[in-house]
Design a protein around this motif. Structure first.
Motif, PDB file in Angstrom:
ATOM      1  N   SER A   1      47.596  16.886  10.379  1.00  0.00           N
ATOM      2  CA  SER A   1      48.008  15.497  10.140  1.00  0.00           C
ATOM      3  C   SER A   1      46.910  14.776   9.376  1.00  0.00           C
ATOM      4  O   SER A   1      45.748  15.200   9.372  1.00  0.00           O
ATOM      5  CB  SER A   1      48.287  14.769  11.461  1.00  0.00           C
ATOM      6  OG  SER A   1      47.099  14.665  12.234  1.00  0.00           O
TER       7      SER A   1
ATOM      8  N   ASP B   1      61.234  20.305   9.804  1.00  0.00           N
ATOM      9  CA  ASP B   1      61.447  19.285   8.772  1.00  0.00           C
ATOM     10  C   ASP B   1      60.104  18.772   8.280  1.00  0.00           C
ATOM     11  O   ASP B   1      59.373  18.098   9.015  1.00  0.00           O
ATOM     12  CB  ASP B   1      62.290  18.148   9.349  1.00  0.00           C
ATOM     13  CG  ASP B   1      62.673  17.123   8.301  1.00  0.00           C
ATOM     14  OD1 ASP B   1      62.567  17.451   7.095  1.00  0.00           O
ATOM     15  OD2 ASP B   1      63.050  15.996   8.667  1.00  0.00           O
TER      16      ASP B   1
ATOM     17  N   ASN C   1      58.121  16.243  10.597  1.00  0.00           N
ATOM     18  CA  ASN C   1      58.841  15.197  11.315  1.00  0.00           C
ATOM     19  C   ASN C   1      59.349  15.753  12.638  1.00  0.00           C
ATOM     20  O   ASN C   1      59.872  16.866  12.700  1.00  0.00           O
ATOM     21  CB  ASN C   1      60.031  14.700  10.487  1.00  0.00           C
ATOM     22  CG  ASN C   1      59.589  14.025   9.201  1.00  0.00           C
ATOM     23  OD1 ASN C   1      58.576  13.331   9.171  1.00  0.00           O
ATOM     24  ND2 ASN C   1      60.337  14.233   8.123  1.00  0.00           N
TER      25      ASN C   1
ATOM     26  N   ASN D   1      57.337  16.597   6.561  1.00  0.00           N
ATOM     27  CA  ASN D   1      57.135  15.173   6.310  1.00  0.00           C
ATOM     28  C   ASN D   1      56.743  14.983   4.851  1.00  0.00           C
ATOM     29  O   ASN D   1      55.666  15.426   4.430  1.00  0.00           O
ATOM     30  CB  ASN D   1      56.060  14.631   7.243  1.00  0.00           C
ATOM     31  CG  ASN D   1      55.891  13.124   7.126  1.00  0.00           C
ATOM     32  OD1 ASN D   1      56.530  12.468   6.302  1.00  0.00           O
ATOM     33  ND2 ASN D   1      55.028  12.570   7.952  1.00  0.00           N
TER      34      ASN D   1
END
Length: 504
Positions: free
Chosen positions: A130, A58, A52, A60
């Motif tokens: 991703s 952080d 994130n 995801n």
């Protein structure tokens, strides 16, 4: 050739324009091109990065769920290239979609696809990962939310089943960063191998299943998502094996809490906070762990007599309880207080050999919701043990064993299991050993059986002979005693007839 020459000319022109035109204009042109492509394309795309934000710290959670979900559906069927990994402590092979490869999926009749993108960060060894979700544009409003919810639910189930479970114990430093140490939990006990009486397995598995699936119910009624089990019975009745079977059935971690290593109530709370969700917290022999479960009235009387001595030996808090040790109040708050709600999907298990010695406040409803009595071995449990150890579904001595059990023969599953294990190479010897031990328990009361008692099973009919041929004045003439003698006659005839058939 003309087409190729025109393409080379176009590429050269684009290269010249890229060097001449300003970067802002090139960015605008690229944005216009992507907008036109999205407008005319029948599909829409959603990017799910690994982290994130832009700091790369952080994680995801949705990216993690997608990775688990693709493992659960076995992407090898639709993906041409996969990356396979396996950790040292696990036997499960994990699939990872290779960079820039696609996995196809379907949901409610719609075709979807996941593409794993891996890009190298400029001037760095780091990689930017991703997942890109492709789905029909006209169904994105109705499909996207429900599909992602389905992916997350399926991923959580797969993670629970496939992750390596751990067995934790407290190390005596609960107030520090981690008060627990752990090893892999690989206990083989399951509900299929447990020797429990008929109906008890079904009741336990149904209750555990309802608890594991009861998140919405517990939230709706305003109760913390936890459940307490009290397991009580004599040593060897299978309490620890049942706990292991519960953990394997639910795929939970196990926290074995040793109260004697906990210094005070604050450390007890710190240990509770450090436990994870989807876990079983076990306190074995709760009546012996600490001096917590004695009668509180007698403790009050004794504390009044020794009040002056306590003032010198202990520091007292504002609530009048002794500090510097775990108190009954602290343990009650641990199981059913505000601090017990700091996590979800937890089961707290107390075990004891003597239920009457446990303080009633510890085992009332709301703390220990389910009380399970594990006693001596019954006929159904005995047949389960024989099936597990010897692979037998029937034997001609089953009736003898059942008669012994119904007439007062008392053995725990652990005792019978040891006899079957010791004689597993000879089925008949194993069965005779059990019959002998049951007869001996009837004749000799609750005296613990020695190896000689269980090995010399041929001598038991002789014991019965001596008992029947001795003078009648040595025996009580009550109906119960007469019934016992008749039973011994039947046992003697059964064992002798079976010995004759087998040449013993």
């Amino acid at each position: 050739m003309e087409i190729l020459s025109q393409m080379w000319s176009l590429l050269g022109l684009l290269t010249v324009l890229q060097n001449i035109l300003p970067s802002q204009l090139l960015s605008l042109l690229h944005s216009i091109y992507e907008s036109l492509q999205d407008f005319f394309s029948p599909f829409t795309y959603f990017e799910i990065p690994e982290f994130n934000g832009y700091c790369g710290v952080d994680i995801n959670n949705l990216y993690h769920h997608v990775n688990l979900y693709l493992n659960s559906i076995d992407p090898s069927a639709t993906c041409r290239r996969l990356t396979l990994t396996r950790s040292k402590a696990s036997t499960r092979i994990t699939f990872t979609v290779a960079p820039n490869h696609t996995v196809h999926d379907s949901f409610n009749g719609h075709r979807l696809s996941w593409t794993h993108h891996v890009d190298t960060v400029q001037d760095s060894l780091d990689e930017k990962r991703s997942f890109s979700l492709k789905l029909p544009k006209r169904f994105r409003q109705t499909v996207l939310t429900s599909y992602l919810d389905f992916v997350s639910t399926r991923a959580e189930i797969f993670e629970r089943v496939s992750r390596e479970r751990r067995l934790y114990t407290n190390n005596g430093h609960g107030s520090h960063e981690s008060g627990w140490v752990s090893v892999p939990f690989r206990h083989p006990s399951t509900f299929d191998t447990l020797a429990l009486e008929s109906g008890l397995k079904e009741q336990l598995t149904e209750d555990l299943t309802a608890f594991a699936n009861g998140k919405e119910f517990y939230h709706r009624v305003g109760r913390s998502w936890k459940r307490g089990y009290l397991l009580y019975g004599p040593p060897g009745s299978g309490k620890s094996s049942l706990i292991a079977a519960m953990a394997n059935f639910l795929c939970y971690d196990v926290y074995d809490l040793e109260l004697t290593k906990v210094s005070d109530n604050s450390e007890l709370r710190a240990l509770l906070i450090q436990t994870s969700n989807r876990s079983i917290i076990v306190i074995e022999d709760i009546d012996c762990s600490l001096d917590l479960t004695a009668d509180r009235l007698s403790k009050t009387k004794s504390s009044k007599k020794s009040k002056s001595m306590d003032n010198h030996n202990h520091t007292r808090g504002d609530d009048g309880e002794e500090t510097g040790r775990v108190t009954l109040s602290g343990l009650l708050n641990f199981t059913d207080g505000l601090w017990s709600c700091c996590g979800e999907e937890r089961i707290i298990v107390f075990t004891t050999n003597h239920k009457d010695n446990v303080d009633p406040a510890l085992i009332r409803s709301g703390r220990m919701d389910v009380h399970v009595r594990l006693g001596t071995c019954g006929i159904h449990a005995f047949k389960e043990l024989v099936l597990n150890y010897l692979g037998l579904e029937s034997h001609e001595l089953f009736d003898v064993v059942e008669t012994c059990i119904r007439s007062g023969g008392v053995l725990t599953p652990a005792e019978i299991g040891e006899m079957l294990l010791r004689n597993k190479k000879d089925v008949d010897v194993a069965m005779r050993a059990v019959v002998t031990a049951l007869q001996a328990s009837m004749l000799k009361g609750d005296r613990e059986l020695t190896d000689q008692d269980s090995d010399e099973f041929v001598r038991i009919p002789e014991v019965i002979d001596r008992m029947m041929l001795s003078s009648p004045e040595n025996y009580d003439s009550s109906p119960g005693k007469k019934k016992k003698v008749k039973f011994l006659v039947r046992i003697k005839s059964l064992t002798k007839s079976d010995s004759g058939r087998r040449g013993v």
